[in-house]
Design a protein around this motif. Structure first.
Motif, PDB file in Angstrom:
ATOM      1  N   VAL A  52      11.595  10.725 -38.462  1.00 54.87           N
ATOM      2  CA  VAL A  52      12.363  11.432 -37.430  1.00 54.87           C
ATOM      3  C   VAL A  52      11.984  12.910 -37.490  1.00 54.87           C
ATOM      4  CG1 VAL A  52      14.671  12.130 -36.664  1.00 54.87           C
ATOM      5  CG2 VAL A  52      14.287   9.787 -37.454  1.00 54.87           C
ATOM      6  N   ASP A  53      11.432  13.416 -36.389  1.00 53.34           N
ATOM      7  CA  ASP A  53      10.976  14.803 -36.314  1.00 53.34           C
ATOM      8  C   ASP A  53      12.147  15.722 -35.975  1.00 53.34           C
ATOM      9  OD1 ASP A  53       9.815  17.257 -35.720  1.00 53.34           O
ATOM     10  OD2 ASP A  53       8.221  16.404 -34.484  1.00 53.34           O
ATOM     11  N   ALA A  64      11.525  17.662 -32.779  1.00 54.68           N
ATOM     12  CA  ALA A  64      11.278  16.934 -31.526  1.00 54.68           C
ATOM     13  C   ALA A  64      12.553  16.975 -30.694  1.00 54.68           C
ATOM     14  CB  ALA A  64      10.895  15.486 -31.821  1.00 54.68           C
ATOM     15  N   SER A  65      12.378  17.025 -29.392  1.00 57.22           N
ATOM     16  CA  SER A  65      13.567  17.048 -28.539  1.00 57.22           C
ATOM     17  C   SER A  65      14.254  15.684 -28.571  1.00 57.22           C
ATOM     18  CB  SER A  65      13.187  17.397 -27.100  1.00 57.22           C
ATOM     19  OG  SER A  65      12.522  16.303 -26.495  1.00 57.22           O
ATOM     20  N   PHE A  66      15.567  15.729 -28.383  1.00 58.13           N
ATOM     21  CA  PHE A  66      16.324  14.475 -28.321  1.00 58.13           C
ATOM     22  C   PHE A  66      15.766  13.598 -27.199  1.00 58.13           C
ATOM     23  CE2 PHE A  66      19.697  17.330 -30.148  1.00 58.13           C
ATOM     24  CZ  PHE A  66      19.681  16.768 -31.415  1.00 58.13           C
ATOM     25  N   MET A  67      15.378  14.235 -26.095  1.00 56.87           N
ATOM     26  CA  MET A  67      14.830  13.502 -24.963  1.00 56.87           C
ATOM     27  C   MET A  67      13.532  12.781 -25.362  1.00 56.87           C
ATOM     28  SD  MET A  67      14.034  14.881 -21.121  1.00 56.87           S
ATOM     29  CE  MET A  67      15.715  15.466 -20.900  1.00 56.87           C
ATOM     30  N   ALA A  68      12.682  13.466 -26.125  1.00 55.68           N
ATOM     31  CA  ALA A  68      11.415  12.858 -26.567  1.00 55.68           C
ATOM     32  C   ALA A  68      11.674  11.653 -27.475  1.00 55.68           C
ATOM     33  CB  ALA A  68      10.557  13.886 -27.284  1.00 55.68           C
ATOM     34  N   MET A  69      12.805  11.673 -28.178  1.00 55.75           N
ATOM     35  CA  MET A  69      13.171  10.538 -29.048  1.00 55.75           C
ATOM     36  C   MET A  69      13.963   9.488 -28.277  1.00 55.75           C
ATOM     37  SD  MET A  69      13.972  12.257 -32.744  1.00 55.75           S
ATOM     38  CE  MET A  69      14.884  13.718 -32.247  1.00 55.75           C
ATOM     39  N   THR A 104      17.031  19.948 -30.205  1.00 55.98           N
ATOM     40  CA  THR A 104      16.431  19.318 -31.380  1.00 55.98           C
ATOM     41  C   THR A 104      17.460  19.263 -32.508  1.00 55.98           C
ATOM     42  OG1 THR A 104      15.660  21.343 -32.455  1.00 55.98           O
ATOM     43  CG2 THR A 104      14.189  20.378 -30.786  1.00 55.98           C
ATOM     44  N   ILE A 105      17.158  18.484 -33.530  1.00 51.87           N
ATOM     45  CA  ILE A 105      18.044  18.422 -34.697  1.00 51.87           C
ATOM     46  C   ILE A 105      18.197  19.817 -35.296  1.00 51.87           C
ATOM     47  CG2 ILE A 105      18.257  17.579 -37.069  1.00 51.87           C
ATOM     48  CD1 ILE A 105      16.845  15.001 -36.132  1.00 51.87           C
ATOM     49  N   ALA A 147      21.597   8.919 -38.096  1.00 51.19           N
ATOM     50  CA  ALA A 147      22.140   8.409 -36.833  1.00 51.19           C
ATOM     51  C   ALA A 147      21.025   8.154 -35.817  1.00 51.19           C
ATOM     52  CB  ALA A 147      23.170   9.389 -36.274  1.00 51.19           C
ATOM     53  N   ILE A 148      20.068   9.077 -35.735  1.00 56.66           N
ATOM     54  CA  ILE A 148      18.954   8.903 -34.795  1.00 56.66           C
ATOM     55  C   ILE A 148      18.105   7.702 -35.188  1.00 56.66           C
ATOM     56  CG2 ILE A 148      16.770   9.936 -34.028  1.00 56.66           C
ATOM     57  CD1 ILE A 148      18.329  12.635 -33.945  1.00 56.66           C
ATOM     58  N   ALA A 149      17.881   7.533 -36.472  1.00 57.99           N
ATOM     59  CA  ALA A 149      17.116   6.375 -36.946  1.00 57.99           C
ATOM     60  C   ALA A 149      17.820   5.082 -36.536  1.00 57.99           C
ATOM     61  CB  ALA A 149      16.936   6.441 -38.461  1.00 57.99           C
ATOM     62  N   ALA A 150      19.137   5.054 -36.690  1.00 58.04           N
ATOM     63  CA  ALA A 150      19.904   3.860 -36.323  1.00 58.04           C
ATOM     64  C   ALA A 150      19.853   3.602 -34.818  1.00 58.04           C
ATOM     65  CB  ALA A 150      21.356   4.004 -36.791  1.00 58.04           C
ATOM     66  N   LEU A 151      19.911   4.662 -34.026  1.00 55.73           N
ATOM     67  CA  LEU A 151      19.918   4.519 -32.572  1.00 55.73           C
ATOM     68  C   LEU A 151      18.552   4.145 -32.003  1.00 55.73           C
ATOM     69  CD1 LEU A 151      22.102   7.602 -31.603  1.00 55.73           C
ATOM     70  CD2 LEU A 151      22.724   5.208 -31.244  1.00 55.73           C
TER      71      LEU A 151
END
Length: 93
Positions: free
Chosen positions: A33-34, A37-42, A74-75, A21-25
Protein backbone atom coordinates in the motif's frame (compact mmCIF):
# COMPACT_ATOMS: atom_id res chain seq x y z
CA UNK A 1 -16.85 0.96 22.43
CA UNK A 2 -13.25 2.05 22.83
CA UNK A 3 -13.04 0.73 26.38
CA UNK A 4 -9.94 -1.34 26.96
CA UNK A 5 -8.53 -0.34 23.57
CA UNK A 6 -5.36 1.72 23.57
CA UNK A 7 -5.62 4.81 21.40
CA UNK A 8 -2.69 5.27 19.05
CA UNK A 9 -2.47 8.89 17.98
CA UNK A 10 1.05 8.63 16.60
CA UNK A 11 1.79 9.19 12.92
CA UNK A 12 2.91 5.57 12.60
CA UNK A 13 -0.14 4.31 14.49
CA UNK A 14 -2.60 6.24 12.33
CA UNK A 15 -0.73 5.21 9.17
CA UNK A 16 -0.90 1.55 10.23
CA UNK A 17 -4.67 1.79 10.80
CA UNK A 18 -5.22 3.26 7.34
CA UNK A 19 -2.86 0.83 5.59
CA UNK A 20 -4.59 -2.14 7.22
CA UNK A 21 -8.04 -0.80 6.31
CA UNK A 22 -7.03 -0.07 2.70
CA UNK A 23 -5.51 -3.53 2.36
CA UNK A 24 -8.78 -5.05 3.59
CA UNK A 25 -10.88 -2.92 1.24
CA UNK A 26 -8.76 -3.32 -1.88
CA UNK A 27 -6.96 -6.64 -1.54
CA UNK A 28 -3.59 -4.88 -1.88
CA UNK A 29 -0.98 -6.41 0.44
CA UNK A 30 -0.27 -4.13 3.41
CA UNK A 31 3.42 -3.96 2.48
CA UNK A 32 2.46 -2.73 -1.00
CA UNK A 33 0.00 0.00 0.00
CA UNK A 34 1.60 3.24 -1.21
CA UNK A 35 1.25 5.95 1.44
CA UNK A 36 1.67 8.63 -1.24
CA UNK A 37 -0.74 7.17 -3.80
CA UNK A 38 -4.08 8.88 -4.06
CA UNK A 39 -7.09 7.13 -2.59
CA UNK A 40 -8.63 7.38 -6.06
CA UNK A 41 -5.65 5.57 -7.62
CA UNK A 42 -6.19 2.77 -5.07
CA UNK A 43 -9.83 2.68 -6.16
CA UNK A 44 -11.16 3.92 -2.83
CA UNK A 45 -14.65 5.27 -3.46
CA UNK A 46 -16.64 7.58 -1.20
CA UNK A 47 -18.19 4.68 0.72
CA UNK A 48 -14.76 3.15 1.32
CA UNK A 49 -13.45 6.59 2.31
CA UNK A 50 -16.09 6.80 5.02
CA UNK A 51 -15.03 3.35 6.31
CA UNK A 52 -11.43 4.58 6.49
CA UNK A 53 -12.61 7.72 8.27
CA UNK A 54 -14.53 5.68 10.84
CA UNK A 55 -11.52 3.39 11.43
CA UNK A 56 -9.24 6.39 11.92
CA UNK A 57 -11.67 8.10 14.26
CA UNK A 58 -12.03 4.92 16.36
CA UNK A 59 -8.27 4.38 16.45
CA UNK A 60 -7.47 7.93 17.57
CA UNK A 61 -10.51 8.69 19.69
CA UNK A 62 -10.49 12.11 18.01
CA UNK A 63 -13.40 13.97 16.47
CA UNK A 64 -12.48 14.42 12.82
CA UNK A 65 -14.57 16.29 10.28
CA UNK A 66 -15.53 13.72 7.58
CA UNK A 67 -15.04 16.31 4.82
CA UNK A 68 -11.30 15.85 5.40
CA UNK A 69 -11.51 12.50 3.61
CA UNK A 70 -12.25 14.40 0.41
CA UNK A 71 -9.65 17.13 0.94
CA UNK A 72 -6.72 14.86 1.78
CA UNK A 73 -5.86 12.61 -1.12
CA UNK A 74 -3.23 10.24 0.28
CA UNK A 75 -2.56 8.35 3.51
CA UNK A 76 0.35 10.66 4.34
CA UNK A 77 -1.75 13.80 3.65
CA UNK A 78 -4.59 12.55 5.84
CA UNK A 79 -2.37 11.49 8.74
CA UNK A 80 -0.44 14.79 8.64
CA UNK A 81 -3.68 16.79 8.57
CA UNK A 82 -5.19 14.90 11.52
CA UNK A 83 -1.95 15.16 13.49
CA UNK A 84 -1.48 18.89 12.87
CA UNK A 85 -5.09 20.11 12.94
CA UNK A 86 -6.97 17.72 15.21
CA UNK A 87 -4.59 16.04 17.64
CA UNK A 88 -1.98 18.73 18.31
CA UNK A 89 -4.54 21.49 19.03
CA UNK A 90 -6.43 19.18 21.42
CA UNK A 91 -3.17 18.40 23.29
CA UNK A 92 -2.39 22.12 23.58
CA UNK A 93 -5.52 22.89 25.63
Amino acid sequence: STEGKKMDNTISGMTAVLVKAIAALTGIEESKVDRDASFMAMEIDSLDAMKLFNDLQKATGARINPIIMFECHTINDLVAYVNDNVLLPSHAS
